[in-house]
Structures are given as C-alpha cells and as structure tokens.
Design a protein around this motif. Structure first.
Motif, PDB file in Angstrom:
ATOM      1  N   LEU A  19       0.837  -1.199   0.000  1.00  0.00           N
ATOM      2  CA  LEU A  19       0.000   0.000   0.000  1.00  0.00           C
ATOM      3  C   LEU A  19       0.874   1.251   0.000  1.00  0.00           C
ATOM      4  CD1 LEU A  19      -2.950   1.096   0.272  1.00  0.00           C
ATOM      5  CD2 LEU A  19      -2.544   1.147   2.742  1.00  0.00           C
ATOM      6  N   ILE A  20       1.908   1.261   0.817  1.00  0.00           N
ATOM      7  CA  ILE A  20       2.832   2.398   0.892  1.00  0.00           C
ATOM      8  C   ILE A  20       3.487   2.662  -0.459  1.00  0.00           C
ATOM      9  CG2 ILE A  20       5.052   3.153   1.866  1.00  0.00           C
ATOM     10  CD1 ILE A  20       4.150   1.716   4.489  1.00  0.00           C
ATOM     11  N   LYS A  21       3.942   1.582  -1.099  1.00  0.00           N
ATOM     12  CA  LYS A  21       4.585   1.733  -2.419  1.00  0.00           C
ATOM     13  C   LYS A  21       3.631   2.362  -3.430  1.00  0.00           C
ATOM     14  CE  LYS A  21       7.422  -2.382  -1.661  1.00  0.00           C
ATOM     15  NZ  LYS A  21       7.550  -3.834  -1.960  1.00  0.00           N
ATOM     16  N   GLU A  22       2.376   1.943  -3.406  1.00  0.00           N
ATOM     17  CA  GLU A  22       1.398   2.461  -4.360  1.00  0.00           C
ATOM     18  C   GLU A  22       0.989   3.898  -4.038  1.00  0.00           C
ATOM     19  OE1 GLU A  22       0.541   1.123  -7.127  1.00  0.00           O
ATOM     20  OE2 GLU A  22       1.485  -0.837  -6.829  1.00  0.00           O
ATOM     21  N   LEU A  26       1.408   7.943  -6.202  1.00  0.00           N
ATOM     22  CA  LEU A  26       0.385   8.971  -6.369  1.00  0.00           C
ATOM     23  C   LEU A  26       0.741  10.263  -5.643  1.00  0.00           C
ATOM     24  CD1 LEU A  26      -2.714   6.666  -5.667  1.00  0.00           C
ATOM     25  CD2 LEU A  26      -1.908   7.428  -7.912  1.00  0.00           C
ATOM     26  N   ASP A  27       1.443  10.120  -4.527  1.00  0.00           N
ATOM     27  CA  ASP A  27       1.754  11.262  -3.664  1.00  0.00           C
ATOM     28  C   ASP A  27       3.271  11.289  -3.421  1.00  0.00           C
ATOM     29  OD1 ASP A  27       1.940  13.236  -1.772  1.00  0.00           O
ATOM     30  OD2 ASP A  27       0.588  12.298  -0.312  1.00  0.00           O
ATOM     31  N   ALA A  28       3.960  12.076  -4.222  1.00  0.00           N
ATOM     32  CA  ALA A  28       5.430  12.129  -4.150  1.00  0.00           C
ATOM     33  C   ALA A  28       5.921  12.649  -2.801  1.00  0.00           C
ATOM     34  CB  ALA A  28       5.967  13.008  -5.276  1.00  0.00           C
ATOM     35  N   ASP A  29       5.088  13.429  -2.121  1.00  0.00           N
ATOM     36  CA  ASP A  29       5.483  14.014  -0.836  1.00  0.00           C
ATOM     37  C   ASP A  29       4.948  13.220   0.353  1.00  0.00           C
ATOM     38  OD1 ASP A  29       6.791  16.178  -2.115  1.00  0.00           O
ATOM     39  OD2 ASP A  29       4.849  17.168  -2.403  1.00  0.00           O
ATOM     40  N   ALA A  30       4.474  12.016   0.108  1.00  0.00           N
ATOM     41  CA  ALA A  30       3.877  11.219   1.185  1.00  0.00           C
ATOM     42  C   ALA A  30       4.876  10.959   2.307  1.00  0.00           C
ATOM     43  CB  ALA A  30       3.376   9.891   0.621  1.00  0.00           C
ATOM     44  N   ALA A 358      -4.757   2.208  -2.618  1.00  0.00           N
ATOM     45  CA  ALA A 358      -3.938   3.424  -2.511  1.00  0.00           C
ATOM     46  C   ALA A 358      -4.651   4.616  -3.137  1.00  0.00           C
ATOM     47  CB  ALA A 358      -2.589   3.198  -3.183  1.00  0.00           C
ATOM     48  N   LYS A 359      -5.217   4.412  -4.313  1.00  0.00           N
ATOM     49  CA  LYS A 359      -5.945   5.484  -5.000  1.00  0.00           C
ATOM     50  C   LYS A 359      -7.129   5.965  -4.161  1.00  0.00           C
ATOM     51  CE  LYS A 359      -8.078   6.492  -9.529  1.00  0.00           C
ATOM     52  NZ  LYS A 359      -9.474   6.764  -9.170  1.00  0.00           N
ATOM     53  N   SER A 360      -7.850   5.016  -3.594  1.00  0.00           N
ATOM     54  CA  SER A 360      -9.006   5.346  -2.767  1.00  0.00           C
ATOM     55  C   SER A 360      -8.599   6.139  -1.530  1.00  0.00           C
ATOM     56  CB  SER A 360      -9.719   4.056  -2.356  1.00  0.00           C
ATOM     57  OG  SER A 360     -10.848   4.334  -1.580  1.00  0.00           O
ATOM     58  N   ILE A 361      -7.527   5.693  -0.868  1.00  0.00           N
ATOM     59  CA  ILE A 361      -7.051   6.359   0.359  1.00  0.00           C
ATOM     60  C   ILE A 361      -6.496   7.737   0.039  1.00  0.00           C
ATOM     61  CG2 ILE A 361      -5.286   6.255   2.177  1.00  0.00           C
ATOM     62  CD1 ILE A 361      -5.706   3.137   2.069  1.00  0.00           C
ATOM     63  N   TYR A 362      -5.708   7.840  -1.024  1.00  0.00           N
ATOM     64  CA  TYR A 362      -5.118   9.120  -1.416  1.00  0.00           C
ATOM     65  C   TYR A 362      -6.196  10.149  -1.737  1.00  0.00           C
ATOM     66  CZ  TYR A 362      -2.776  12.536  -4.446  1.00  0.00           C
ATOM     67  OH  TYR A 362      -2.321  13.692  -5.018  1.00  0.00           O
ATOM     68  N   GLU A 363      -7.176   9.755  -2.519  1.00  0.00           N
ATOM     69  CA  GLU A 363      -8.246  10.692  -2.897  1.00  0.00           C
ATOM     70  C   GLU A 363      -9.082  11.081  -1.690  1.00  0.00           C
ATOM     71  OE1 GLU A 363     -10.327   8.807  -6.088  1.00  0.00           O
ATOM     72  OE2 GLU A 363      -8.807   9.371  -7.587  1.00  0.00           O
TER      73      GLU A 363
END
Length: 369
Positions: A19-22, A26-30, A358-363
C-alpha cells in the motif's frame, strides 16, 4: 500528505508495505509513520512499534497480556496526536484497531479501515461501531461487500492484494520448480501457535521417510525458539524468510489457519489446514464463531476445498491419512487445482488491490471532509 498506518501482524505488514509503495506513486510528498514490520519499514515508513511486540493469540492470551495492550494503546494515541496525520489507515488487527478507530473519530482524524475485521464470522454487532467510527472501509474478500450491504453500509471491494503479490513473485523467480518430495510446514507466525501445532505436524513426518519436510520460520520469531521442536528428525529442514520459494517447490503443505492458507492455494499447492488453540480459547470461539469453515479458501468458495483438522482432530495419525490423500490421489489433486483456479478468478475481479486501495485512500485523504 501524512499517513499513519497501523498493522499488527505479518500479513498486515505485507499488505501495508505494498500500500505504501502504491501511495508513493500517487503522492510524491507522502510521509509515512506507523506500526508494522520490516516490510513496511523497507517501503519507507518510519516504524514506531514492531508487530512482534503486539502478537497475542486467542482469548486467554489477550486477557493475560491486557496491561501491555493498554500501554500500547495509550502510547499509540499520543504518537498519532503528536504526528497529526492527514489520514489514519488501520489494517486488519481488529481488537486493537477498532478501539483506535473510535478514538481517531472522536479526535476528528480521517479514518480508513483497509482489510475488514471478520465481523461476518463473529461479533457481527461490531458493524454498528464500524459504521459509527470508520469513515471509509476497504474490503478484500468478494462476499464482504454484500455482507455490509445488509447493514446499509457501503464499502469498497478492491480485490485481494495477495493475487498480485504472488503473481509478481512467480514472474521474478521462473527458475524455481516444484519438487516431488518436498512438504512445506507453515505452523504460524506467533510463538503460541507454533508451540501448539508444530510438534503435531512434525510427528507425521516419521511416516514419510522419502519426503523432506521443510519448516518455514516466522520472521518475528528467533531461530533458537524452533530448535527444541526439531531435534531428532532426520527428514526435517528449516528455512528463514523464504516461504514463497518453499511454496513454489512444495508438492503439498501443512498450514495453520489464516492468510497462509490463501497464499498456499494461490501458489497451487495442495494443503491440509492444521488448527489448535488453548482449550479455553477454543471453547469460547466454538460458542461465538458461526461459520462452517475456519479456512479462508473454504470460506470464499463456500465449500470444503481443503481438509480442516481442528483441535482434537489435529493428530499425527490424521495428518498422515490426509497427506497420503493429497499426495497420491490424482483425482483429489486435480479437483483441488480446479477449485484453486476458481478461487483466483474470484479474488482477481477487483484488479490490482494495492493500487486500487492506494488510490481510494489518497483521494479520500486529500478531499474535503
């Protein structure tokens, strides 16, 4: 954005790392912080507490270790408060994480639960707390979406993350071939379950002198812990941190219940499920759990695909009988392989689970709330 991730077991560490890798794609500053293991740390998370310090198995063991659990809970709340994340991601580990969800909700942290607690097995009333305290639930088993629907709670099914993990491993290791005389032993990741099940598994090895029984050691348990169980066996070997290679080689497997049963099936290895708990834990579970099966493979397929040897049925004699069946009964092996193929198709319907989650969590984390 800042992500605080809590995984309390080896499987959660695996799924958390992917999950972290994905998310990082999406979020370069994660910025990642949390509880987990070596895999999450390697993926880029700042590890606050290792899951090896959190693994308490069964009702009796949890009660005995309650002071340590409460101390961990207090420490975790303080750490989240100081870190002040944009989102808290709770991965499985329900006894701890559902309590944490209540607190994060009260403190108005966005809260995502990735990999649902098994409320469909027991404690169904926990769904009320989930609906109240979890802002977003992401599930990985195909029947879970329908289960939560009856509670009028909309969850997101993303597929099962083990599918891409195992397919990726196979592609990266094409030279590893199945051996006709290797039996894999996966006795679990916690000391209590290894101590209970491994001696019984090993007892059966005496009846198969032409086979090599290879024990997959748990990454969170020291090598010295295994030594007393292994002495005196001529056809028993051990490996560390290489379970997937072992499953690619194995002709059959003895597996404790849990994620390992699904991993073994996705590698296509005929298996026998070996489950035994303390008498108190078993008696309590027997009265509370309302499922036909304990193995994920059987639960997902809603039929007995693999044999389950539970509690008093788990004996060296019974293991020998069932192992003979899956080694030498061609029709039984072919039937199991067909069921494994159907299982994989069911779990692949959501696509790449880690990327979807990852997409769901990021959004969700960046959105208005």
């Amino acid at each position: 954005m800042k992500y605080y991730i809590i995984a309390g077991e080896a499987s959660g560490d695996l799924h958390g790392s992917n999950l972290i890798k994905e998310i990082k794609k999406l979020d370069a500053d994660a910025d990642m912080r949390g509880w987990g293991g070596d895999k999450m740390q390697a993926a880029g998370a700042t590890l606050v507490k290792h899951y090896r310090d959190l693994a308490f198995m069964g009702f009796a063991e949890v009660i005995k270790n309650l002071p340590a659990i409460m101390k961990n809970f207090k420490f975790c709340k303080e750490d989240i408060q100081n870190y002040n994340p944009d989102v808290v991601v709770l991965i499985d580990y329900p006894g701890f994480n559902l309590r944490m969800a209540e607190w994060t909700h009260q403190k108005k942290f966005k809260t995502v639960f990735y990999i649902s607690p098994q409320v469909w097995a027991w404690k169904e009333n926990r769904v009320k707390a989930i609906k109240k305290y979890v802002d977003k639930m992401i599930v990985i088993l195909p029947f879970e979406k329908q289960f939560f629907k009856k509670w009028n709670y909309d969850v997101e099914y993303v597929g099962h993350p083990l599918v891409e993990v195992i397919e990726s491993f196979k592609k990266e290791h094409p030279s590893i071939k199945q051996s006709s005389n290797i039996i894999a032993l996966l006795p679990g990741s916690r000391r209590q379950e290894i101590q209970t099940k491994l001696p019984i598994m090993l007892e059966a090895s005496k009846n198969f002198p032409d086979y090599t029984f290879i024990v997959a050691k748990a990454p969170s348990v020291e090598d010295e812990f295994y030594e007393p169980f292994l002495s005196g066996y001529k056809n028993v070997e051990v490996i560390s941190n290489d379970t997937y290679s072992l499953l690619m080689k194995a002709n059959a497997a003895l597996v404790t219940s849990g994620t390992a049963t699904l991993e073994t099936a996705l590698f296509g290895v005929p298996e026998i499920i070996c489950y035994k708990a303390s008498s108190l834990s078993y008696q309590i579970a027997k009265r509370l759990v309302k499922l036909k099966f304990i193995c994920l493979v059987n639960l997902i397929m809603d039929k007995e695909v693999v044999k389950e040897l539970i509690q008093h049925e788990l004996t060296g004699e019974n293991i020998t009988k069932e192992l003979n069946a899956i080694l030498f009964d061609t029709l039984k092996r072919e039937r199991m392989e067909m069921d494994y193929a159907d299982l994989k198709n069911l779990l692949s319907k959501g696509g790449n689970a880690s990327a979807n989650a990852a997409k769901s969590i990021y959004e969700f984390a960046k959105g208005e709330w």
